[in-house]
Design a protein around this motif. Sequence first.
Motif, mmCIF file in Angstrom:
data_model
loop_
_atom_site.group_PDB
_atom_site.id
_atom_site.type_symbol
_atom_site.label_atom_id
_atom_site.label_comp_id
_atom_site.label_asym_id
_atom_site.label_seq_id
_atom_site.Cartn_x
_atom_site.Cartn_y
_atom_site.Cartn_z
ATOM 1 N N ASP A 1 52.773 10.959 -32.138
ATOM 2 C CA ASP A 1 53.942 11.185 -32.897
ATOM 3 C C ASP A 1 54.136 9.547 -34.071
ATOM 4 O O ASP A 1 55.090 9.425 -34.545
ATOM 5 C CB ASP A 1 55.156 10.642 -32.167
ATOM 6 C CG ASP A 1 55.130 9.521 -30.958
ATOM 7 O OD1 ASP A 1 53.975 8.893 -31.082
ATOM 8 O OD2 ASP A 1 56.274 9.206 -30.493
ATOM 9 N N ARG A 2 52.785 8.969 -34.020
ATOM 10 C CA ARG A 2 52.667 7.952 -35.072
ATOM 11 C C ARG A 2 51.284 7.946 -35.669
ATOM 12 O O ARG A 2 50.330 8.149 -34.789
ATOM 13 C CB ARG A 2 52.905 6.538 -34.135
ATOM 14 C CG ARG A 2 54.470 6.461 -34.031
ATOM 15 C CD ARG A 2 54.797 4.866 -33.935
ATOM 16 N NE ARG A 2 53.749 3.888 -33.235
ATOM 17 C CZ ARG A 2 53.756 3.732 -31.847
ATOM 18 N NH1 ARG A 2 54.940 4.284 -31.146
ATOM 19 N NH2 ARG A 2 53.031 2.832 -31.327
ATOM 20 N N GLU A 3 51.348 7.506 -36.872
ATOM 21 C CA GLU A 3 50.142 7.178 -37.655
ATOM 22 C C GLU A 3 49.440 6.164 -37.078
ATOM 23 O O GLU A 3 49.890 5.156 -36.774
ATOM 24 C CB GLU A 3 50.315 7.454 -39.088
ATOM 25 C CG GLU A 3 50.880 8.778 -39.712
ATOM 26 C CD GLU A 3 50.938 8.818 -41.129
ATOM 27 O OE1 GLU A 3 50.219 7.877 -41.691
ATOM 28 O OE2 GLU A 3 51.321 9.751 -41.656
ATOM 29 N N VAL B 1 31.321 14.136 -32.280
ATOM 30 C CA VAL B 1 31.906 13.552 -33.331
ATOM 31 C C VAL B 1 33.384 13.305 -33.328
ATOM 32 O O VAL B 1 34.074 14.284 -32.746
ATOM 33 C CB VAL B 1 31.538 14.184 -34.639
ATOM 34 C CG1 VAL B 1 32.321 13.410 -35.970
ATOM 35 C CG2 VAL B 1 30.281 14.618 -35.005
ATOM 36 N N LEU B 2 33.935 12.163 -33.472
ATOM 37 C CA LEU B 2 35.362 11.776 -33.485
ATOM 38 C C LEU B 2 35.908 11.639 -34.808
ATOM 39 O O LEU B 2 35.401 11.022 -35.526
ATOM 40 C CB LEU B 2 35.610 10.608 -32.585
ATOM 41 C CG LEU B 2 35.017 10.735 -30.922
ATOM 42 C CD1 LEU B 2 35.392 9.440 -30.456
ATOM 43 C CD2 LEU B 2 35.681 11.783 -30.504
ATOM 44 N N GLU B 3 37.098 12.050 -35.104
ATOM 45 C CA GLU B 3 37.518 12.115 -36.067
ATOM 46 C C GLU B 3 39.225 11.617 -36.150
ATOM 47 O O GLU B 3 39.779 12.019 -35.197
ATOM 48 C CB GLU B 3 37.363 13.651 -37.183
ATOM 49 C CG GLU B 3 36.115 13.841 -37.617
ATOM 50 C CD GLU B 3 36.329 15.234 -38.288
ATOM 51 O OE1 GLU B 3 37.203 15.903 -38.401
ATOM 52 O OE2 GLU B 3 35.021 15.726 -38.840
ATOM 53 N N ASN B 4 39.727 11.058 -36.970
ATOM 54 C CA ASN B 4 41.062 10.419 -36.974
ATOM 55 C C ASN B 4 41.603 10.567 -38.443
ATOM 56 O O ASN B 4 41.063 10.321 -39.535
ATOM 57 C CB ASN B 4 41.133 9.110 -36.582
ATOM 58 C CG ASN B 4 40.958 8.837 -35.309
ATOM 59 O OD1 ASN B 4 41.090 9.541 -34.487
ATOM 60 N ND2 ASN B 4 40.121 7.648 -35.106
ATOM 61 N N VAL C 1 43.671 10.210 -24.313
ATOM 62 C CA VAL C 1 44.557 9.251 -23.744
ATOM 63 C C VAL C 1 45.089 8.377 -25.165
ATOM 64 O O VAL C 1 44.459 7.820 -25.774
ATOM 65 C CB VAL C 1 43.819 8.294 -23.084
ATOM 66 C CG1 VAL C 1 44.869 7.079 -22.502
ATOM 67 C CG2 VAL C 1 43.132 8.866 -21.946
ATOM 68 N N ALA C 2 46.445 8.540 -25.172
ATOM 69 C CA ALA C 2 47.452 7.672 -25.998
ATOM 70 C C ALA C 2 48.401 7.125 -25.486
ATOM 71 O O ALA C 2 49.470 7.519 -24.634
ATOM 72 C CB ALA C 2 47.847 8.646 -27.012
ATOM 73 N N GLY C 3 48.264 5.709 -25.349
ATOM 74 C CA GLY C 3 49.244 4.805 -24.524
ATOM 75 C C GLY C 3 49.099 5.087 -23.079
ATOM 76 O O GLY C 3 48.237 5.277 -22.311
#
Length: 1025
Positions: free
Chosen positions: A832-834, A854-857, A880-882
């Motif tokens: 929910d946050r950039e 490969v990891l992309e953001n 995993v986010a937070g």
Amino acid sequence: MKAGSGDQGSPPCFLRFPRPVRVVSGAEVELKCVVLGEPPPTVLWEKGGQQLVASERLSFPEDGAEHSLLLSGALPTDAGVYVCRARNTAGEAYAAAAVTVLELPAPEPEPQSSEQSLPPPGTGESAPVFLTGPQSQWVLRGAEVVLTCQVGGLPEPKLYWEKDGMALDEVWDSSHFALEPSPSEDGRGASLTLRIKAVRLPDSGVYVCHARNAHGHAQAGALLQVPQPHESPPQDPDDPPVPVVEPLKCAPKTFWVNEGKHAKFRCYVMGKPEPEIEWHWEGRPLLPDRRHLMYRDRDGGFVLKVLYCQAKDRGLYVCAARNSAGQTLSVVQLHVKEPRLRFTRPLQDVEGREHGIVVLECKVPNSRIPTAWFREDQRLLPCRKYEQIEEGTVRRLIIHRLKADDDGVYLCEMRGRVRTVANVTVKGPILKRLPRKLDVLEGENAVLLVETREAGVQGSWSHDGEELPATCQSSSGHMHALVLPGVTREDAGEITFSLGNSRTTTLLRVKCVKHSPPGPPVLVEMFKGQKNTVLLTWKPPEPPPETSFIYRLERQEVGSEDWVQCFSIEKAGAVEVPGDCVPAEGDYRFRICTVSEHGRSPHVVFNGSAHLVPTARLVSGLEDVQVYEGEDAVFSLDLSTIIQGTWFLNGEQLKSNEPEGQVEPGALRYRIEQKGLQHRLILQAVRHQDSGALVGFSCPGVQDSAALTIQDSPVHILSPQDKVSLTFTTSERVVLTCELSRVDFPATWYKDGQKVEESESLIVKVDGRKHRLILPEAQVPDSGEFECRTEGVSAFFSITVQDPPVHIVDPQEHVFVHAITSECVMLTCEVDREDTPVQWYKDGQEVQESDSLVLENEGPHHRLLLPAAQPSHGGEFQCVAGNERAYFTVTITDVSSWIVYPSGKVYVTAIRLERVVLTCELCRPWAEVRWTKDGEEAVESPALLLEKEDTIRRLVLPSVQLEDSGEYLCEIDDESASFTVTVTESYQSQDSPNNSPELCVLLKKPKTRRLWSRFPPWRRTAGTE
């Protein structure tokens, strides 16, 4: 059992057998049994073959047919097997029970701490430790057995052996046992060898070597098994069995059991040498298996248990006992009562290999009858492992992914507890698995056995996942044993034996030994010497409790039914009860009991009563009070009894009928409190002019006073008294407040040791005594240690400002991804946050970027890509986010063929100008194909169309011409689908009776089959697919 002729009356018969008893040293032992006979039998008690005689500690109470053995103050030497022998003119009977006496460890002289038992540094002394433990053995009858243990420790440990919890000299027949001690060469330990000559069947059991010195105790055990020699069965199963026991001289007893229930037969046999026991059924020897359990119970009885009895189990069961002096038999006829409603087709025994499947199948009389599946006593619910199918009257259980612990007895049960039973045999490295569970009393020995298919293999034992020490493990040939001597509650848990990928597990449950409550105090006496007091004396219980205990004294006013606790006393002797311990004047009685962690003893009442009158005396008096101006002054005292009193201030009586009062309007305010024996006077917010005030208290028998002194108060902090730790999220308003004892007194704020500067983001305010620091919109850099400092005193605040928790927007559920080799797999997680960092994990390990991962953001979107997936890339992925996680299960399949249809060559015959469609189905929608005709790539045109729909690829000839005949291929990688197209002017069939041409067109049914149809001539122009 011996029996006489019927005209002499009835021989003795036990209606209730004595139960085995386990007690701690010093407790009372009681064995009870009920025995009938005509004439009434004479009952004697024996131990070790010797008749017991009544003494100060041993008595034999009788109450009609109930006979008891009562032993007080049990000692370790009292342990053993006690036999109750009943005899009359018609015959004789006997029953036995085992008594185990647990010897408590000697108390430490000074139990100051857990480290006290260690020897002083530099002495070189140590507790016993086993260097070599005894090894479990499986030997044939007549062989010699040697059990050896070597123990280190200083001073040299004392060693001794036990068999099945009894000292060797208490074993019924131990004349062929020999002990061979030998000290160690360096004098820092000892060795003790147990040699058993010409071993017999009764020598089977658990042997434990104990080692003890001044610094501790250790033990190690081993299992000795002397197998029962197998009798050879008849060569032809239809031939009658060869009798292996002597013919019966009297009619056997009869025992009925409902089908599906257990039958238990118990036989108690005595003799010297100790007899060897064999069980027989219908003349054939019985051996232990899944449904026939043979063991010896705690009081020495031999037990045969037939589980889940079926009609085929009915017959004659014989317990045959023999020794060198002769043999005897005990016989029972088992009848199995069959239910009215039966399975039309019962279960059959099945076998399966480990990691495979087995199918159990039966039929019920009616398709509407509900059924349930069980593995022994455990109900099986439908799941991926236990697939349960109902098809009409057929009931089917499919067990997937077989393992060693799936070996056992399975039941299908319908209403009325009607059951059908079958054995499931799992073939693998482990032949004999562990039991589902094992119940052991605390202090007993636990023995676990596993038999493997191959001899000499090395398995491992573990407890709750932790490997067990080698001293308790033994292996010999195919057998593997784990012996845990003297188990404690810490030994409870899952015990697992592992051999390669095969394992078997049992649940070890340790039941606590029931302890008896302590005995009551003795020789209690009451003395009324002094006025308004009573002296109570007593002696400790006999025998004294084995654990710490206290005495609880209670009082009762004569004429009342209620007992009220006075106080508890830790040591025996005498206690003086004064009048101020009672609430009102009266005559009082007293009683006392002993209390320990094992319970409470019966109460003992002191003879007589005492007249007591409550009087007050000063326990802790008033003290002078010094406070700063503006603070509250508290005066308190404690009395010996609950009583009302009066407070005075400067000689003026204060009103006690109001909780709060004022000396005079505008003057000092006060509050009076009484809680039990404590009285308090609180002077609120005293001022400098109140200094020197005299405070007094008065009640019957007590008068006391103290002075008030007001000090010039330097400033001090009223709140907070302790360091304050606070946590905020970004953009929250933060307010830190420090309250001083003086109004408008200056204070300075600091952050991380540096004086703060006011700004729009940090505001400092003063409101009377309160000093505030305000952060209107706190940010993460505002975190730190804040201090409000004034005149050498400070208030401290620890502030943490953190971003609000991140949440995963998508996916909200577990995602399952299926792909084939070389496909590109993309896992997407949206937060929910950039610019919020995330971590990716595979099978619990954080992933690292590489050519294959490969990891992309991109803003709130985070992706994990497998550009060319391989089967090894599959697994459980997490984003995993937070504190939140998104779960993905990726399965990569190695596909052997891209083309699903057609699987063979297709022949198409068409008439010129008709529509022809060639169809090829692929396993993936994104796969690209190449169409060729007669070896050349087909080019799309109005006369040749190429279509793509999901996994379907088509080549369409809208109006086929003669020149379109040829060989068409649909190619992908190294695979191709072949179509042979033949175009004619018209169909000419010589075989047709009307010689009318018909069109033959290919109809396709995806993935299943092909269908050819014939259409009449007037429909030729309608192209079909």
